[in-house]
Design a protein around this motif. Structure first.
Motif, mmCIF file in Angstrom:
data_model
loop_
_atom_site.group_PDB
_atom_site.id
_atom_site.type_symbol
_atom_site.label_atom_id
_atom_site.label_comp_id
_atom_site.label_asym_id
_atom_site.label_seq_id
_atom_site.Cartn_x
_atom_site.Cartn_y
_atom_site.Cartn_z
ATOM 1 N N ALA A 95 0.814 -1.199 0.000
ATOM 2 C CA ALA A 95 0.000 0.000 0.000
ATOM 3 C C ALA A 95 0.853 1.257 0.000
ATOM 4 N N GLN A 96 2.054 1.155 0.539
ATOM 5 C CA GLN A 96 2.838 2.360 0.766
ATOM 6 C C GLN A 96 3.528 2.883 -0.471
ATOM 7 N N ASN A 97 3.934 2.008 -1.361
ATOM 8 C CA ASN A 97 4.679 2.531 -2.494
ATOM 9 C C ASN A 97 4.638 1.548 -3.658
ATOM 10 N N HIS A 98 5.088 2.044 -4.791
ATOM 11 C CA HIS A 98 5.089 1.240 -6.007
ATOM 12 C C HIS A 98 6.474 0.658 -6.247
ATOM 13 N N ASN B 109 2.534 8.154 -3.882
ATOM 14 C CA ASN B 109 1.541 7.631 -2.950
ATOM 15 C C ASN B 109 0.739 8.797 -2.387
ATOM 16 N N LEU C 247 5.291 9.424 -0.976
ATOM 17 C CA LEU C 247 6.523 8.822 -1.476
ATOM 18 C C LEU C 247 6.442 8.753 -3.001
ATOM 19 N N ILE C 248 7.543 9.111 -3.643
ATOM 20 C CA ILE C 248 7.584 9.166 -5.106
ATOM 21 C C ILE C 248 8.484 8.052 -5.622
ATOM 22 N N HIS D 92 11.750 1.465 3.195
ATOM 23 C CA HIS D 92 11.636 2.131 1.911
ATOM 24 C C HIS D 92 13.029 2.257 1.290
ATOM 25 N N THR E 282 1.392 8.834 1.735
ATOM 26 C CA THR E 282 2.733 9.107 2.275
ATOM 27 C C THR E 282 3.518 10.095 1.432
#
Lengths: 354, 354
Positions: free
Chosen positions: A224-227, B340, B345-346, A346, B343
Motif C-alpha cells: 500500500a505504501q509505495n510502487h 503515494n 513517497l515518489i 523504503h 505518504t
C-alpha cells in the motif's frame, strides 16, 4: 493444376518417408558471430516439403533454439547450414523437414560449440537485481519484477534466461533464448528459492536498440505504501573503464547503505573504493557463467576511527576506481547504492549518472 | 595533484615578471567588434578594433599572444593585423550572447564586448535534461518537495568540467547570465546552493563534449517535511541520446487509486508538438507539448488523467501516424512519477531504450 499438386504431394509423401537422423556435425565449433558453414551428416534428409508450393524446400536447421539463416540440402546424407550468431555455449543441432515423415526431425545434443568473446557479437543487458522473492527485516518481502517490451517491428533474440527458473508471461517455449515479438510485453519473475545469484546478464544482438525494459523491486508486505523502486537496467555504454562517482550518499544511522559493484568478467578482479577518508580494495567475484556478472557488495560504510570531523556530516561521495587488468585489459564496471530506511524499509537508489 | 595545477600558475607568474620587466605593454582595450554576431558553427572572421594589442611577452619569444576569448572558448585562430586591429575566427559555441575578451601576455582587456552566436547547438556540446528543477514547491498534506542537484568531476581529469545553464555567477556586470558556465574542478563541486532557478519546471544543461566523460551528477527530489522517512527519490539525468523520434515505453505503471501518476513529456524544439499517448496499445490521449523557451528551458507537458483499477499499464508515447516520415518527427523524452497519495513517497518509471 490443383490435381497435379495433390498428386505431387501424394507422390512425395509416399516416396520420402524416411525419418531424418543426424550422425555427426563438422566442424564442431565456430565463432559467436556465426557465419560458419557446417556440414551435417546423417541419413534420411530430404528437400521434399508437403506444405510448400512447389513441393520442395530445404530443411530447417536449429543451433540450440536459433534458426540457421541459410540451409542447403545436398544429398539424403548431407546438409550444409550456416550458423547464426549465438552466445558461447554448447548447443544441440536439430533438423526439421516437412516431408511427411514422422516425427520429421532429429536432434543431436551438444553437437556444436560457439566460441569466443560474447561481446564481439552481443551487447549485455545487466539486470542488477534479478532474484527470487527474498524476505527482509521486520516481516518485509522484496519481489523483483522485470518487464521487457520490443518496440521495433521485427523480433529480437534474447539470450540468457533459464526456463527452469524463470516464469515468463506470456510463456515461451525455447530453452536458452527467445524471440521477443514486436509490440509484445513480457514479464519475467523467478521461482522462489530458485537461484542464488543476485544479478543477471542477458544478451541481445550487438547494436540492437529496440527494447524497453523495466526492473522494479517492490516490498510486498507494505504494498500500500509505495510502487517499489525503479532499478536501472544497465547497458554496455553505462559501464565505465575508469572511475565512477556516487554523489550525495547519506551518512545517517536511519538508513542502511548497500553498494553493489558489477563487472563484465574481464580485466582486473578488484575495484578501489574510497569515501570519507577510507579506501578499500574490494575483490570482484567472477560469475560462474557468462550470464552472471562479476560482483561485489559493500555494506560497511562506517568512517575510519581516526576520522577527523568532516565539514559535511550528512552526506559523502563514494568513488570507485577500476584499475586495468593483466595485459592492460580494461575493466568495465558499474555500481549503484541502495539507501534503505531501517524502519519503513523504503528503498531509494543512487546511480552513477554520467 | 597540485603539481599540474601549480605549474601553469608558476609559469604565468614568471612570465608576468619577465614581461612587466622587459616589455612596455599597455593593457589592451577593445572599442568595437564587427560583425557582432555569427553562426554557432563558428568560422566567422571577426575584426576587433582597440588599442595595445601585443604579440610580445618576452624578447624574441612568441607565446601565442594576443589571445581572444569568446565566452570561455579561445578563438579558433587569431591574426594580428596591427596593434589596433585583430582578426579572430569564432569557435563553435552555444547560441546566445557572450563576452569577447582580448589578452596580452600581461593583462586582459578590462572591457568585454558582446557577441551573439545564432543557430542550433553545435555537436561540440552535449545536452542533459534535468526533468525536475524547481525551487521548493508545496505538495499535498503539507509536503514540500525540494530538488537538489549535485555535480562533480569524476576520474583523473585535471582541467575543469564546464556546466552551462544551472548557475549564474555575475559578480560584476553580467553579459551572458546563464551562458556563464559553472567550473567544476577537483576541489570545487556543484552543490544545491550554487544553483540558480528561473521558475521553469525543468532544465537543459550543456557540457562541452570533451568534458562529458569526467562529468558526474545526481538529481534528487526530497519531501522536506518528511526528511526522516526517506532519502528522497533519484531523478534521471537524461543524456540527449535518450531523446527519440520513435516510441517511448513505460512498463508496469500502476493503476491503483492509492497512487497518482504524473506523466511529463519534454520538447527541445522551439515549436509546440503533439504526441499520442497509448495505454496497453489503445490511444488514450493526444498531448500538446509546448515549445521550448530557450536552449536552457524545455517545453514540458504534464498529464495526470490516468485510468484507475485496470491493472498494470504499458504507457507508450509516439508521434502521430500522420508524421510517419521520421524527418518530420522531433526527438522527445518522457517519464512518469508515481506518488503515494497518503505518504507522498515518489518513485519513477523511465523509458530507457536497449
Amino acid at each position: 493444376m490443383r490435381i497435379a499438386k495433390a498428386l505431387a504431394v501424394l507422390f512425395f509423401t509416399s516416396a520420402a518417408m524416411a525419418n531424418p537422423v543426424i550422425t555427426s556435425v563438422t566442424p564442431r565449433f565456430g565463432p559467436v558471430t556465426g557465419g560458419t558453414t557446417v556440414q551435417i551428416h546423417g541419413t534420411g534428409f530430404s528437400n521434399n516439403c508437403i506444405t510448400c508450393s512447389p513441393p520442395f524446400g530445404d530443411p530447417q536447421v536449429y543451433f540450440g533454439s536459433a534458426l540457421a539463416p541459410s540451409v542447403r540440402y545436398m544429398s539424403p546424407t548431407l546438409i550444409e547450414a550456416v550458423t547464426p550468431p549465438h552466445v558461447p555455449v554448447d548447443v544441440s543441432v536439430s533438423v526439421y523437414q516437412a516431408d511427411g515423415s514422422d516425427p520429421g526431425y532429429d536432434v543431436l545434443n551438444d553437437a556444436f560449440s560457439f566460441e569466443g568473446d560474447v561481446y564481439t557479437a552481443f551487447d549485455p543487458l545487466l539486470f542488477p537485481i534479478f532474484m527470487p522473492p527474498v524476505p527482509g527485516q521486520a516481516g518485509s518481502e522484496f519481489v523483483t519484477t522485470a518487464r521487457l517490451w520490443n518496440k521495433g517491428l521485427t523480433g529480437v533474440t534474447f539470450f540468457g534466461y533459464d526456463r527452469t527458473c524463470t516464469l515468463i508471461d506470456p510463456p515461451v517455449s525455447a530453452t536458452d533464448r527467445f524471440g521477443l515479438d514486436p509490440r509484445q510485453e513480457y514479464e519475467l519473475t523467478l521461482w522462489p528459492e530458485c537461484s542464488d545469484s543476485i544479478a543477471k546478464l542477458f544478451f541481445v544482438p550487438k547494436g540492437n536498440k529496440s527494447l524497453a525494459a523495466s526492473l522494479r523491486v517492490s516490498e510486498t508486505s507494505k504494498q500500500a505504501q509505495n510502487h517499489g523502486v525503479e532499478i536501472p537496467v544497465v547497458r554496455l555504454e553505462d559501464f565505465s573503464e575508469e572511475s565512477i562517482a556516487l554523489l550525495d550518499v547519506p551518512v545517517d544511522p536511519k538508513f542502511r547503505l548497500t553498494m553493489r559493484i558489477y563487472g563484465l568478467n574481464r580485466g582486473s578482479n578488484f575495484v578501489n573504493v574510497s569515501f570519507g577518508n577510507r579506501s578499500l580494495q574490494v575483490p570482484l567475484q567472477h560469475g560462474r557463467t557468462i550470464f552472471e556478472p562479476s560482483y561485489a557488495v559493500v555494506t560497511d560504510f562506517a568512517p575510519a576511527d581516526t576520522a577527523p570531523p568532516s565539514n559535511r556530516q550528512d552526506s559523502m561521495t563514494v568513488l570507485l576506481d577500476s584499475p586495468r587488468g593483466p595485459g592492460d585489459v580494461g575493466s568495465p564496471i558499474w555500481a549503484f547504492i541502495t539507501v534503505t530506511n531501517n524502519e519503513t524499509q523504503h528503498i531509494t537508489t543512487i546511480t552513477p549518472q554520467q | 595533484m597540485t603539481t599540474p595545477r601549480l605549474f601553469p600558475r608558476l609559469l604565468a607568474a614568471t612570465m608576468t615578471l619577465f614581461c612587466s620587466t622587459f616589455v612596455f605593454a599597455a593593457p589592451p582595450t577593445i572599442t568595437s567588434i564587427a560583425p557582432a554576431s555569427g553562426p554557432t558553427a563558428g568560422g566567422t572572421q571577426v575584426t576587433i578594433t582597440g588599442t595595445g594589442f601585443s604579440s610580445e611577452c618576452f624578447p624574441h619569444f612568441n607565446c601565442g599572444f594576443p589571445k581572444v576569448f569568446f565566452g570561455i572558448a579561445e578563438a579558433a585562430s587569431v591574426q594580428m593585423v596591427s596593434e589596433t586591429t585583430l582578426i579572430a575566427t569564432t569557435p563553435k559555441y552555444l547560441p546566445g550572447t557572450i563576452g569577447v575578451r582580448v589578452t596580452n601576455a600581461v593583462e586582459a582587456a578590462a572591457r568585454e564586448l558582446p557577441f551573439r552566436f545564432n543557430g542550433p547547438v553545435p555537436e561540440t556540446f552535449v545536452r542533459f535534461l534535468l526533468p525536475t528543477f524547481t525551487e521548493p514547491v508545496h505538495g499535498a498534506n503539507g509536503s514540500e518537495f525540494r530538488t537538489e542537484l549535485r555535480a562533480q568531476v569524476s576520474g583523473p581529469k585535471v582541467a575543469p568540467v564546464r556546466v552551462f545553464g544551472v548557475h549564474e555567477d555575475c559578480l560584476f556586470v553580467c553579459i551572458s547570465g546563464e551562458m556563464d558556465p559553472f567550473w567544476l574542478t577537483n576541489e570545487e563541486s556543484l552543490e544545491p546552493q550554487d544553483v540558480s532557478y528561473n521558475g521553469r519546471p525543468a532544465k537543459f544543461v550543456y557540457v562541452p563534449a570533451a568534458d562529458v566523460s569526467s562529468f558526474t551528477a545526481n538529481l534528487r527530489v526530497f519531501d522536506v517535511s518528511r526528511d526522516a522517512d526517506n532519502y528522497g527519490t533519484e531523478m534521471p539525468i537524461v543524456h540527449q541520446r535518450e531523446f527519440t523520434k520513435d516510441q517511448l515505453t513505460m512498463l508496469g505503471v500502476p493503476s491503483d487509486p492509492r497512487f497518482r501518476n504524473t506523466l511529463r513529456v519534454y520538447n527541445a524544439r522551439f515549436l509546440p508538438m503533439v504526441v499520442t499517448m497509448s495505454i496497453n496499445g489503445e490511444e488514450a490521449a493526444r498531448i500538446v507539448v509546448p515549445a521550448a523557451i530557450g536552449i536552457f528551458d524545455p517545453g514540458v507537458a504534464v498529464y495526470s488523467d490516468f485510468p484507475q483499477n485496470v491493472g498494470p499499464m504499458t504507457v507508450t508515447i509516439e508521434q502521430p501516424a500522420s508524421q510517419n516520415d521520421a524527418e518530420f518527427r522531433e526527438p522527445v523524452w518522457a517519464f512518469i512519477t508515481v506518488t503515494n497519495n497518503e505518504t507522498q513517497l515518489i518513485t519513477t518509471v523511465t523509458p530507457r531504450v536497449y
